[in-house]
Motif scaffolding. Structure first.
Motif, PDB file in Angstrom:
ATOM      1  N   HIS A 172       0.866  -0.536   0.054  1.00  0.00           N
ATOM      2  CA  HIS A 172      -0.287   0.389   0.243  1.00  0.00           C
ATOM      3  C   HIS A 172       1.050   0.811   0.059  1.00  0.00           C
ATOM      4  CE1 HIS A 172      -3.895  -1.875   0.423  1.00  0.00           C
ATOM      5  NE2 HIS A 172      -3.697  -2.399   1.108  1.00  0.00           N
ATOM      6  N   ILE A 173       0.653   2.179  -0.674  1.00  0.00           N
ATOM      7  CA  ILE A 173       1.319   3.604  -0.855  1.00  0.00           C
ATOM      8  C   ILE A 173       0.632   4.557   0.021  1.00  0.00           C
ATOM      9  CG2 ILE A 173       2.382   2.908  -2.979  1.00  0.00           C
ATOM     10  CD1 ILE A 173       0.188   4.631  -4.345  1.00  0.00           C
ATOM     11  N   GLY A 174       1.765   5.874   0.738  1.00  0.00           N
ATOM     12  CA  GLY A 174       0.755   7.393   0.778  1.00  0.00           C
ATOM     13  C   GLY A 174       2.291   7.929   0.918  1.00  0.00           C
ATOM     14  N   VAL A 175       1.248   9.117   1.343  1.00  0.00           N
ATOM     15  CA  VAL A 175       2.655  10.256   1.693  1.00  0.00           C
ATOM     16  C   VAL A 175       2.240  11.050   2.225  1.00  0.00           C
ATOM     17  CG1 VAL A 175       2.437  12.710  -0.188  1.00  0.00           C
ATOM     18  CG2 VAL A 175       2.009  10.465  -1.579  1.00  0.00           C
ATOM     19  N   GLN A 176       3.449  11.161   2.995  1.00  0.00           N
ATOM     20  CA  GLN A 176       3.560  12.285   4.182  1.00  0.00           C
ATOM     21  C   GLN A 176       4.287  13.445   4.202  1.00  0.00           C
ATOM     22  OE1 GLN A 176       5.572  10.255   7.449  1.00  0.00           O
ATOM     23  NE2 GLN A 176       6.188  12.184   8.579  1.00  0.00           N
ATOM     24  N   VAL A 177       3.518  14.491   4.709  1.00  0.00           N
ATOM     25  CA  VAL A 177       3.858  15.628   4.544  1.00  0.00           C
ATOM     26  C   VAL A 177       4.464  16.160   5.878  1.00  0.00           C
ATOM     27  CG1 VAL A 177       3.040  17.069   2.190  1.00  0.00           C
ATOM     28  CG2 VAL A 177       2.149  16.973   5.093  1.00  0.00           C
ATOM     29  N   THR A 178       5.534  17.125   6.205  1.00  0.00           N
ATOM     30  CA  THR A 178       6.223  17.150   7.069  1.00  0.00           C
ATOM     31  C   THR A 178       7.028  18.590   7.113  1.00  0.00           C
ATOM     32  OG1 THR A 178       7.329  15.550   8.808  1.00  0.00           O
ATOM     33  CG2 THR A 178       8.152  15.203   6.673  1.00  0.00           C
ATOM     34  N   ASP A 179       7.232  18.747   8.519  1.00  0.00           N
ATOM     35  CA  ASP A 179       8.798  19.972   8.549  1.00  0.00           C
ATOM     36  C   ASP A 179       9.626  19.496   9.454  1.00  0.00           C
ATOM     37  OD1 ASP A 179       7.149  19.578  11.037  1.00  0.00           O
ATOM     38  OD2 ASP A 179       6.168  21.833  10.988  1.00  0.00           O
ATOM     39  N   SER A 180       9.485  18.094   9.233  1.00  0.00           N
ATOM     40  CA  SER A 180      11.226  17.610  10.014  1.00  0.00           C
ATOM     41  C   SER A 180      11.590  16.682   8.991  1.00  0.00           C
ATOM     42  CB  SER A 180      10.745  16.412  10.963  1.00  0.00           C
ATOM     43  OG  SER A 180      12.131  15.693  11.585  1.00  0.00           O
TER      44      SER A 180
END
Ligand code: OXD
Ligand code: MN
Length: 620
Positions: free
Chosen positions: A154-162
């Motif tokens: 399964h796939i996903g996208v993470q947006v992060t400021d780290s």
């Protein structure tokens, strides 16, 4: 507000432009672009960096973090390509009290989760995320759990400021263009949003470990989204791991007929060369990584590692249960990992590792309790303070961690990332129990095995906030990780069993390496000797040895455990397998109390198991 889509400049603007960070121009990504714009408009980062997963990009990120004082580069002579991060002392573990399941109905979160009303929670999150990335870079990280394009992936996208989270996700998952191609081809992807919650005012100096005292780790099971705010640590920040691969994936699995589990995965090879696949669920910090990297003490046996923390299990058309490890790395607890307890892990960590909250040696290498028997004469502890063995406190935080690629493990199976996974022969459920629970118990059938899984309890460890040592129920080792009502989850386990061919379903066992004698001493040597228990299990599934019925399940005959070369005595064995009906009836009462929390939702088949257990105990 204008947001630069490229960092730091487009290629045309000059020679300093990097070859990474640019927005990929791929047809079919309109939904992703729109979502990224929406999150950027809310969180207001200074720039947006699209992560391509390349080596050059990773090196640049690590260099940047060293320059900013967020990572310490370890001495390459001892630990090439490796770094140490020190977290804020308030941000050192998963924060279960701040972890929420925001399902439409409270009953779908169940009594073991913190439920939040979704509309209210969205409003709260809009409030805390507003402007939360000011002055920072927002990274967009497309990732795959399981090999890109695999049938169980399964796939996903993470947006992060780290940037620390980006580097960790790069080790723990498969990141990059292949995932974008899958999104562009129309594959469903899970949206995950992460902010450390520490915006920077113009010109404000950043700190070593930005985070916020207010924390939210929120899952929306209906829309398959994760929003995490305020923490930069482990499972709170690497959202692909506990948030996605367990909480959200358990919901997807419920709907699609498979299981997302907190399990290690190994291949055990007997002296005749026959291979068996074992998955094992243990609560956090109960030795999963050690068992995943087992070096058997019985001659001729070998173990190959497939995974150390998470397994996705799916019934195959052949009636067997197939398993993959969806991760690509290990995020292991450092203390207690040493030459004598897990030499494979020590060898895995030779380089290319991010350590968090371990101690620093004067020579620029790392140390933690248990790495060597003798501590070094002086160290800098996990908080950056001078330390000597006389300091009277641990040098490494008890939940300090290493993050390292699975491929670096010297006993990783050659096919560890085969997309179709491996067929399971055995499932183990374990916990840390000083009393009552024998070394090994065989379930009489699948439903009894599900009953055993549902009743697991364990002494608390440092992996989550709470009092270490306290006994808590941790069914299937999934208490903090199940994204829906656990009573329904138990029912789902029973249903998955019904899809398996009765003679091909994995056999289920409960194990306990941690039972103590009346003198307070561990009765079982553990570690490499745990292979002796697996050896008995395999002889059982091959029909080579009989077992002894007991009220709680089937036990080994003492003569069938291979104890050659151990100093386990007959008296130890008697204590290891003692089943005291009185204390077990008390355990049954506690199970009844636990089941009662679910307001009549526990599957009837499990209530029947409980009643039969009591019946057998009363007659014992
Ligand atoms: C982990 C945990 O980090 O279970 O694996 O806490
Ligand atoms: Mn875990």
């Amino acid at each position: 507000m204008a947001i630069a889509d490229t960092f730091p400049r487009t290629r045309e603007e000059g020679p300093v432009a990097p070859v990474y960070g640019l927005k990929p121009e791929v047809d079919g990504l309109a939904e992703l672009y729109a979502w990224v714009d929406e999150i950027a408009a809310l969180t207001q980062p200074e720039r947006v960096h699209w992560v391509d997963g390349s080596r050059a990009e990773n090196d640049a990120l690590l260099r940047e973090m060293v320059a900013e004082g967020k990572l310490i580069k370890l001495n390459p002579e001892w630990r090439p390509g490796s770094y140490l991060a020190r977290s804020h002392p308030s941000d050192v573990a998963r924060t279960e009290a701040r972890t929420f399941i925001a399902s439409e109905k409270a009953i779908d979160a169940g009594p073991t989760n913190n439920w939040a009303e979704p509309a209210e929670m969205r409003e709260t999150l809009q409030g805390v995320f507003a402007g939360s990335m000011r002055g920072r870079t927002m990274y967009v990280v497309p990732f795959s759990m399981g090999p890109v394009g695999g049938p169980l992936s399964h796939i996903g996208v993470q947006v992060t400021d780290s940037a620390y989270a980006v580097a960790s996700i790069g080790i723990m998952t498969r990141v990059g263009a292949g995932v974008l191609r899958e999104i562009a081809a129309g594959k469903h992807w899970v949206k995950t949003v992460h902010s450390v919650g520490a915006p920077l005012a113009p010109g404000e100096q950043d700190v070593e470990w930005p985070c916020n005292d207010e924390k939210y780790i929120v899952h929306f099971p209906e829309t398959l989204e994760v929003w995490s705010y305020g923490s930069g640590y482990g499972g709170n920040a690497i959202l692909a791991k506990k948030c996605f691969a367990l909480r959200i994936a358990s919901v997807i699995g419920r709907d699609e007929g498979w299981l997302a589990e907190h399990m290690l995965l190994i291949r055990v090879i007997d002296p005749a060369g026959r291979a068996y696949h074992v998955a094992a669920a243990f609560p956090s910090a109960c030795g999963k990584t050690n068992l995943a990297m087992l070096r058997p003490t019985i001659p001729g046996w070998r173990v190959e590692t497939l995974g150390d923390d998470i397994a996705w299990l799916r019934p195959g058309e052949d009636g067997r249960l197939w398993a993959i490890n969806p991760e690509a790395g290990f995020f292991g607890v450092a203390p207690g990992t040493g030459e004598s307890t897990n030499v494979t892990a020590v060898e895995t960590l030779w380089g290319n590792t991010i350590f968090t909250n371990v101690a620093l040696r004067p020579d620029g290498d790392v140390w933690w309790e248990g790495l060597t028997d003798e501590p070094p004469a002086e160290l800098t502890d996990w908080e950056g303070k001078p330390w000597t063995p006389a300091s009277g406190r641990p040098a490494a935080h008890p939940n300090s961690r290493f993050t390292v690629s699975a491929a670096q493990c010297p006993q990783i199976a050659g096919d560890w990332d085969a997309p179709q996974g491996v067929p399971l022969d055995v499932i183990l459920f374990g916990g840390r129990r000083a009393t009552n629970v024998p070394l090994v118990v065989e379930a009489t059938d699948w439903t009894h095995g599900v009953f055993l899984g549902s009743t697991i309890s364990s002494e608390r460890t440092a992996a989550a906030e709470g009092t270490v040592g306290e006994l808590r129920r941790d069914p299937f080792a999934m208490l903090p990780f199940c994204g829906y009502n656990m009573a329904d989850y138990f029912g789902h386990w029973i249903e998955v069993g019904q899809k398996l061919r009765f003679d091909r379903a994995p056999r289920i066992y409960q194990v306990n390496w941690f039972r103590k004698g009346s003198d307070g001493r561990f009765l079982w040597p553990g570690f490499g000797d745990n292979a002796r228990v697996i050896d008995w299990i395999i002889r059982r599934i091959d029909g080579e040895v009989p077992a002894v019925d007991s009220p709680i399940g089937r036990l080994p005959r003492p003569q069938d455990l291979d104890l050659d070369g151990t100093d386990v005595t007959q008296a130890d064995l008697d204590e290891l397998f003692a089943v005291d009906p009185v204390s077990w009836l008390r355990e049954a009462d506690l199970t009844e109390e636990f089941y009662a929390k679910f307001d009549g939702r526990i599957p009837a088949a499990l209530q029947t198991e409980l009643a039969s257990l009591r019946y057998r105990l009363q007659r014992a």
